[in-house]
Design a protein around this motif. Sequence first.
Motif, PDB file in Angstrom:
ATOM      1  N   ASP A   1      -7.421  -5.055  -5.746  1.00 60.49           N
ATOM      2  CA  ASP A   1      -6.764  -3.813  -6.157  1.00 60.49           C
ATOM      3  C   ASP A   1      -7.696  -2.642  -5.856  1.00 60.49           C
ATOM      4  N   ARG A   2      -7.246  -1.716  -4.990  1.00 55.88           N
ATOM      5  CA  ARG A   2      -8.025  -0.524  -4.656  1.00 55.88           C
ATOM      6  C   ARG A   2      -7.192   0.712  -4.942  1.00 55.88           C
ATOM      7  N   ARG A   3      -7.864   1.720  -5.524  1.00 56.14           N
ATOM      8  CA  ARG A   3      -7.133   2.928  -5.902  1.00 56.14           C
ATOM      9  C   ARG A   3      -8.002   4.159  -5.675  1.00 56.14           C
ATOM     10  N   SER A   4      -7.333   5.266  -5.319  1.00 57.11           N
ATOM     11  CA  SER A   4      -7.959   6.579  -5.262  1.00 57.11           C
ATOM     12  C   SER A   4      -6.876   7.615  -5.463  1.00 57.11           C
TER      13      SER A   4
ATOM     14  N   ARG B   1       4.860   4.306   2.115  1.00 60.53           N
ATOM     15  CA  ARG B   1       4.510   2.961   1.661  1.00 60.53           C
ATOM     16  C   ARG B   1       4.656   1.966   2.801  1.00 60.53           C
TER      17      ARG B   1
ATOM     18  N   THR C   1      -2.908   3.821  -3.286  1.00 57.35           N
ATOM     19  CA  THR C   1      -3.080   2.584  -4.056  1.00 57.35           C
ATOM     20  C   THR C   1      -2.830   1.428  -3.098  1.00 57.35           C
ATOM     21  N   GLN C   2      -3.597   0.356  -3.288  1.00 55.75           N
ATOM     22  CA  GLN C   2      -3.495  -0.786  -2.389  1.00 55.75           C
ATOM     23  C   GLN C   2      -3.628  -2.069  -3.202  1.00 55.75           C
ATOM     24  N   LEU C   3      -2.621  -2.896  -3.134  1.00 52.92           N
ATOM     25  CA  LEU C   3      -2.626  -4.173  -3.833  1.00 52.92           C
ATOM     26  C   LEU C   3      -2.468  -5.285  -2.811  1.00 52.92           C
TER      27      LEU C   3
ATOM     28  N   GLN D   1     -14.114   1.645  -5.163  1.00 50.61           N
ATOM     29  CA  GLN D   1     -12.735   2.108  -5.273  1.00 50.61           C
ATOM     30  C   GLN D   1     -11.798   0.981  -5.699  1.00 50.61           C
ATOM     31  N   GLY D   2     -12.198   0.210  -6.695  1.00 48.35           N
ATOM     32  CA  GLY D   2     -11.327  -0.838  -7.197  1.00 48.35           C
ATOM     33  C   GLY D   2     -12.085  -2.117  -7.490  1.00 48.35           C
TER      34      GLY D   2
ATOM     35  N   GLN E   1       0.829  -1.202   0.000  1.00 49.74           N
ATOM     36  CA  GLN E   1       0.000   0.000   0.000  1.00 49.74           C
ATOM     37  C   GLN E   1       0.863   1.252   0.000  1.00 49.74           C
TER      38      GLN E   1
END
Length: 853
Positions: free
Chosen positions: A783-786, A317, A790-792, A742-743, A307
């Motif tokens: 996978d989430r993004r804004s 991070r 970002t978060q994987l 969000q993903g 993240q």
Amino acid sequence: MKKLLLLLTCLLGLQTAWAQFPMGGVTPQRKAIPGTADDNTPKGNSKITGFVVDSALTKAVEFASVALVNKVTNKPVDGTVADDKGKFTLNRVAAGEYKLLFSFIGYENKTVDGVIVAKGQDLDLGVIKLASKTKTLEEVTVTGQKELIEEKVDRLVYNAEKDIMAKGGDAADVLRKVPMLTVDLEGNLSLRGSRNVRVLINNKPSTIVASSVADALKQIPADMIKTVEVITSPSAKYDAEGSGGIINIITKKNTLQGLNLNVDAGVGNRGSNLSLNGNYRKGKIGFNLGGFGRANYNLKLQGFNDQTNYTGTGSTRTYQTTDGVNSGLFGNYNLGFDYDIAKNQSLTAGVRYGARNMLNDLNLNTQSFINDVLTGTVRRDVDTKNLSGTVDVNVDYLHTYKPQQEWSISTQYSRNDLTNNFDAIERNATEAMLNREKNINHNLNQEITLQTDYQTPLKKNQMLEFGAKGIMRTVNSDYQYLYGNGSEPLTQSTRQPSGALDYNQSVAGGYASYTLTTKNRYTIKAGTRYEYTTIEASTREGGDINIPNYGNLVPSLNVSKSFKGTTLKLGYNRRIQRPGIQQLNPNINAANPQNISIGNASLRPELTDNVELGVSKNIKKLFVNASFFGRFTDQTITQVVSANDTLAGGVLTTYQNIGSERAVGTNIFGNLAITSKWNVMLFSNILYSNLRGVARVSGSVSEPVSNSGFNVGGGLNTQIQFKNGWGAQAFGFLQGSQVQLQGRTGGFAFYSAGVKKDFKNKKGSIGIAGENFLTKSINIRTDRRSAQFTQLSDMHIFMRGVRLTFSYKIGKMTMDAPRKKGKSVNNDDVKSGGEGMQGGTPATGSGTTSRPR
């Protein structure tokens, strides 16, 4: 009518008795019905009485035939029929020696010899027992089969009792095979892509479901499920809750007379189970007692969460790896009672207790970077305990006036005690203890329900239904955080103070529904329901929470047309989705500080309009069904993820009424009976959804967020029966990634296969089954993004399992006419919460899995 039946039975009985005594060439003495003017049998002043009963059940044999035979001439001289209590009387019997012949359909004839009657004597023969000559159930050969899938005007019915792999599994294993349903690897249930689904057990809610649908499915043994009803377009008779629809799990019931005990057991490398269920019925009274226990173990998971949070000066991070083991003990115990007060009145009562003991042991290793420079390494050991005890008590009364005309009163009390705690220890790279953190959260959820329903036919093709219902709910959440630096004792945390939520909700509703069936095979079911909700809520710290009361009118319309093996269906309904305690609970779930969640006690309900069009067709041995639907939701209760302002590299998840969803899709499935013993079912679910909402950027600053895309899934299920009691079944399911605001949440695949052998006496079976036995682990990528982060996440769940199953039935039952039992409470009006996976790490504790009911 009763007198006519008595007369006809008497005539048939006398004819049967007459046939038992051939007269050769002699013309027998003419026999008339006793008591008539034409009765010319010898008269006396004696009387013979007695009772005719079933030898096994000691219940009356109604209208049994009784013939009086002269011992010397071997000729019948009189006869009668027992009444509805089994009592018989022969009047005006002359003195002499006789024998009596007793007979009735379904029983062996019985002769009582050496009956000597004196002049003027009243002779009481007492109880005369007749033995049943009905074949035992294991000798019955069934030549027809119930369809795997049945379709009705407002629902689809999956006949789960045909599942030969059900032994040793739980409800999640069954529901995975039901068209239109998706059950993920944690047991979270969705219908047509929506998790806003109400789950009922035997047409009524249960606190077993209240705390968590996923956990509830683990407590219901698969082999006790008879059918699963998927109600995509609920009528006005159902509570307005459940924007996605209603799932009704019907368990097997025993309407036989006598005593029996079923024993089911299974053992495997991932779980074991033991189930005991007994039934006893004698006459008008029936009891059932059952218990089911299941242990899960060796459930391992591994994964990582990468993240990055963006700031005006650079980036922060965190790279977190997860290594954990889950285990759990589940129990489900019930005691039921039913009593036929009269032929048209019945009373039922029951107590159900559910127990859950879930333990999660996670090791979280986190590396922190600022502008790609390593700044620290922390290991966090988290032990989570999720314990609950749930109780449902119901008393129901049903009065049937004539076929399809009935009135019922249903009551239910439910209670759910849930403890959800975690204990975490943080250590640095040298294994020195940095701090210890403990969360204690206890939830109490109580509910009292009273409802009454009435239905009556109007002419031959119309039905009117109406009723009223009241639900009173109380939810309390009491939580506290303890914190200690290094090895210091734990004290009350100032960073995350303790608190409490008191939430009282009352729902009053009424409905009316009308059904019309026309000569040209149209079925129209229309209705409307009005519900008024009042809420009083407060927190210990903030005082009263202002949540306005609200009323909702929810109409519904279902139309179907059948012609030449084809059925068309059109449905519309409006639904409500009230927030659950998981969305409301202000307790901060910080078991994983990189993924913190907190509820929002000010949430309001969301409203959904559903439209669907379906067509089904029988083409010889193939049954095909296709449905097309649209779902339009406003004030959506949306899970919103934002960067944590107080923790570098962390995210905060909460819920808000800021979203809207527009979704359209199709469900297609077909069932092919290749032979009478082999069938194959294929199904697919395709959904396109468009989500819109608002996400917090920082402080009070928010920004619009939207996401859209396809969600696709499908599967295959095949079952075949061989000779000598052998059978086999295979199942496979593939679910693609799911669109979130969000993903996207990663997809997964699941498959299973098994064989079973029935014993020759049909009283038991033994089998072996496996799940994902060719795959070491199942991988889920999220996978989430804004604009903020970002978060994987990548999670591996080790689910490869094999189990042996054994089942045996003890006891002998005789068939009896099925009894119509009292209706029961059916609450289906609260949104279940949560996504089950938070940032790729399983949600762990702190009281976020209980919800008001």
